[in-house]
Design a protein around this motif. Structure first.
Motif, PDB file in Angstrom:
ATOM      1  N   LYS A 105      28.738  36.689  37.198  1.00 34.89           N
ATOM      2  CA  LYS A 105      28.624  37.045  35.786  1.00 34.89           C
ATOM      3  C   LYS A 105      28.493  38.556  35.620  1.00 34.89           C
ATOM      4  N   GLU A 106      28.970  39.051  34.473  1.00 29.39           N
ATOM      5  CA  GLU A 106      28.849  40.472  34.165  1.00 29.39           C
ATOM      6  C   GLU A 106      27.791  40.722  33.093  1.00 29.39           C
ATOM      7  N   ASN A 107      27.259  39.677  32.489  1.00 28.80           N
ATOM      8  CA  ASN A 107      26.314  39.795  31.386  1.00 28.80           C
ATOM      9  C   ASN A 107      24.940  39.293  31.839  1.00 28.80           C
ATOM     10  N   ASP A 108      24.010  40.213  32.027  1.00 28.73           N
ATOM     11  CA  ASP A 108      22.670  39.841  32.502  1.00 28.73           C
ATOM     12  C   ASP A 108      21.865  39.058  31.476  1.00 28.73           C
ATOM     13  N   LEU A 109      22.307  39.033  30.215  1.00 27.58           N
ATOM     14  CA  LEU A 109      21.599  38.267  29.197  1.00 27.58           C
ATOM     15  C   LEU A 109      21.808  36.759  29.363  1.00 27.58           C
ATOM     16  N   VAL A 110      22.867  36.382  30.070  1.00 27.09           N
ATOM     17  CA  VAL A 110      23.187  34.970  30.257  1.00 27.09           C
ATOM     18  C   VAL A 110      22.414  34.455  31.476  1.00 27.09           C
ATOM     19  N   PRO A 111      21.479  33.515  31.260  1.00 31.04           N
ATOM     20  CA  PRO A 111      20.719  32.978  32.396  1.00 31.04           C
ATOM     21  C   PRO A 111      21.634  32.213  33.363  1.00 31.04           C
ATOM     22  N   ASP A 112      21.350  32.328  34.632  1.00 28.50           N
ATOM     23  CA  ASP A 112      22.175  31.655  35.648  1.00 28.50           C
ATOM     24  C   ASP A 112      22.252  30.149  35.437  1.00 28.50           C
ATOM     25  N   HIS A 113      21.167  29.536  34.969  1.00 26.74           N
ATOM     26  CA  HIS A 113      21.140  28.074  34.854  1.00 26.74           C
ATOM     27  C   HIS A 113      22.074  27.536  33.756  1.00 26.74           C
ATOM     28  N   VAL A 114      22.562  28.395  32.870  1.00 31.36           N
ATOM     29  CA  VAL A 114      23.477  27.908  31.830  1.00 31.36           C
ATOM     30  C   VAL A 114      24.942  28.108  32.198  1.00 31.36           C
ATOM     31  N   LEU A 115      25.193  28.817  33.293  1.00 28.37           N
ATOM     32  CA  LEU A 115      26.585  29.056  33.697  1.00 28.37           C
ATOM     33  C   LEU A 115      27.294  27.736  33.993  1.00 28.37           C
ATOM     34  N   SER A 116      28.557  27.687  33.634  1.00 30.06           N
ATOM     35  CA  SER A 116      29.366  26.496  33.858  1.00 30.06           C
ATOM     36  C   SER A 116      29.397  26.135  35.340  1.00 30.06           C
ATOM     37  N   PRO A 117      29.350  24.858  35.660  1.00 32.27           N
ATOM     38  CA  PRO A 117      29.473  24.459  37.069  1.00 32.27           C
ATOM     39  C   PRO A 117      30.845  24.819  37.639  1.00 32.27           C
ATOM     40  N   TYR A 118      31.791  25.144  36.778  1.00 30.09           N
ATOM     41  CA  TYR A 118      33.138  25.532  37.226  1.00 30.09           C
ATOM     42  C   TYR A 118      33.253  27.031  37.471  1.00 30.09           C
ATOM     43  N   PHE A 119      32.195  27.777  37.135  1.00 27.15           N
ATOM     44  CA  PHE A 119      32.218  29.228  37.351  1.00 27.15           C
ATOM     45  C   PHE A 119      31.622  29.526  38.716  1.00 27.15           C
ATOM     46  N   VAL A 120      32.483  29.418  39.706  1.00 28.96           N
ATOM     47  CA  VAL A 120      32.096  29.639  41.099  1.00 28.96           C
ATOM     48  C   VAL A 120      33.187  30.465  41.774  1.00 28.96           C
ATOM     49  N   PRO A 121      32.867  31.147  42.871  1.00 32.12           N
ATOM     50  CA  PRO A 121      33.917  31.874  43.582  1.00 32.12           C
ATOM     51  C   PRO A 121      35.043  30.924  44.008  1.00 32.12           C
ATOM     52  N   LEU A 122      36.274  31.366  43.823  1.00 31.28           N
ATOM     53  CA  LEU A 122      37.430  30.522  44.135  1.00 31.28           C
ATOM     54  C   LEU A 122      38.086  30.878  45.468  1.00 31.28           C
ATOM     55  N   ASN A 123      37.810  32.055  45.981  1.00 29.97           N
ATOM     56  CA  ASN A 123      38.366  32.509  47.258  1.00 29.97           C
ATOM     57  C   ASN A 123      39.889  32.548  47.255  1.00 29.97           C
ATOM     58  N   LEU A 124      40.463  32.927  46.119  1.00 26.72           N
ATOM     59  CA  LEU A 124      41.913  33.111  46.049  1.00 26.72           C
ATOM     60  C   LEU A 124      42.287  34.416  46.734  1.00 26.72           C
ATOM     61  N   THR A 125      43.435  34.440  47.380  1.00 24.94           N
ATOM     62  CA  THR A 125      43.928  35.671  47.986  1.00 24.94           C
ATOM     63  C   THR A 125      44.550  36.549  46.900  1.00 24.94           C
ATOM     64  N   GLU A 126      44.785  37.790  47.208  1.00 21.62           N
ATOM     65  CA  GLU A 126      45.438  38.696  46.249  1.00 21.62           C
ATOM     66  C   GLU A 126      46.807  38.171  45.867  1.00 21.62           C
ATOM     67  N   GLN A 127      47.543  37.623  46.810  1.00 23.07           N
ATOM     68  CA  GLN A 127      48.872  37.064  46.511  1.00 23.07           C
ATOM     69  C   GLN A 127      48.760  35.868  45.577  1.00 23.07           C
ATOM     70  N   GLU A 128      47.772  35.003  45.800  1.00 26.65           N
ATOM     71  CA  GLU A 128      47.577  33.839  44.928  1.00 26.65           C
ATOM     72  C   GLU A 128      47.224  34.282  43.517  1.00 26.65           C
ATOM     73  N   ILE A 129      46.424  35.334  43.385  1.00 26.75           N
ATOM     74  CA  ILE A 129      46.090  35.874  42.062  1.00 26.75           C
ATOM     75  C   ILE A 129      47.345  36.430  41.390  1.00 26.75           C
ATOM     76  N   GLN A 130      48.164  37.147  42.134  1.00 19.40           N
ATOM     77  CA  GLN A 130      49.419  37.666  41.575  1.00 19.40           C
ATOM     78  C   GLN A 130      50.343  36.530  41.140  1.00 19.40           C
ATOM     79  N   ASP A 131      50.400  35.465  41.914  1.00 15.38           N
ATOM     80  CA  ASP A 131      51.218  34.306  41.537  1.00 15.38           C
ATOM     81  C   ASP A 131      50.703  33.677  40.244  1.00 15.38           C
ATOM     82  N   LEU A 132      49.397  33.537  40.121  1.00 12.26           N
ATOM     83  CA  LEU A 132      48.808  32.987  38.901  1.00 12.26           C
ATOM     84  C   LEU A 132      49.102  33.896  37.706  1.00 12.26           C
ATOM     85  N   GLU A 133      48.991  35.186  37.915  1.00 11.79           N
ATOM     86  CA  GLU A 133      49.259  36.135  36.826  1.00 11.79           C
ATOM     87  C   GLU A 133      50.710  36.011  36.352  1.00 11.79           C
ATOM     88  N   ALA A 134      51.625  35.811  37.283  1.00 10.42           N
ATOM     89  CA  ALA A 134      53.048  35.673  36.915  1.00 10.42           C
ATOM     90  C   ALA A 134      53.256  34.440  36.055  1.00 10.42           C
TER      91      ALA A 134
END
Length: 179
Positions: A150-179
């Motif tokens: 998270k970038e916003n310290d006002l948002v408590p960790d316990h309310v973060l979405s269970p889907y907001f987790v590191p995805l471990n995508l590679t730079e190429q995978e991110i570029q593919d998604l962006e395309a």
């Protein structure tokens, strides 16, 4: 018009007019939509890889699904608020109900800091992204979601979405998604 002139210009009629306009703003010609209709040459190989990551490792379709690649759910992703933006945003404060997202509207604590899952169509020409406009490119949003921090310290960790987790995508995978 059916509205008496004295009642034409209200918050309610403005909202109805905007809603009516938004209903006609349909994205039906995106390359992905054409591909779904059988125009298989409408997507590049990179875009096809991006679609595989979208529905696979990137887990994007967990929230961005259905015809508009959105849904009616609300999630907290810890993004910055409008008042935290580098550019001044008209009438924003650091304590208004809008910083609570859906919770500022419903008054329910369990809705705090949750924002609606947006559509993904017609995004590439937008000058900003995220409910607080803290990102200026789709790539920045993908990097943020990939890191899962998270970038916003006002948002408590316990309310973060269970889907907001590191995805471990590679730079190429991110570029593919962006395309």
């Amino acid at each position: 018009s059916d509205f008496p002139e004295a009642n034409r210009y209200t918050l309610e009629t403005a909202g109805l007019a905007i809603a009516d306009y938004e209903r006609i703003q349909l994205s039906q010609q995106a390359p992905f939509q054409q591909w779904l209709r059988g125009a298989y040459s409408d997507l590049s190989d990179q875009e096809k890889r991006g679609a595989i990551h979208f529905f696979g490792k990137g887990e994007c379709a967990t929230c961005h699904n259905g015809p508009s690649l959105a849904n009616m759910e609300f999630h907290a992703l810890g993004m910055a608020d409008l008042f935290q933006n580098n550019e001044e945003v008209f009438l924003t404060t650091d304590n208004g109900p809008e910083i609570l997202g859906r919770g500022g509207f419903t008054g329910r604590v369990e809705d705090n800091y949750k924002f609606k899952v947006p559509t993904l169509y017609n995004l590439k020409d937008s000058p900003f992204y995220g409910h607080g406009s803290s990102f200026t490119s789709i790539k920045e949003v993908l990097d943020y979601k990939n890191e899962g921090l998270k970038e916003n310290d006002l948002v408590p960790d316990h309310v973060l979405s269970p889907y907001f987790v590191p995805l471990n995508l590679t730079e190429q995978e991110i570029q593919d998604l962006e395309a």
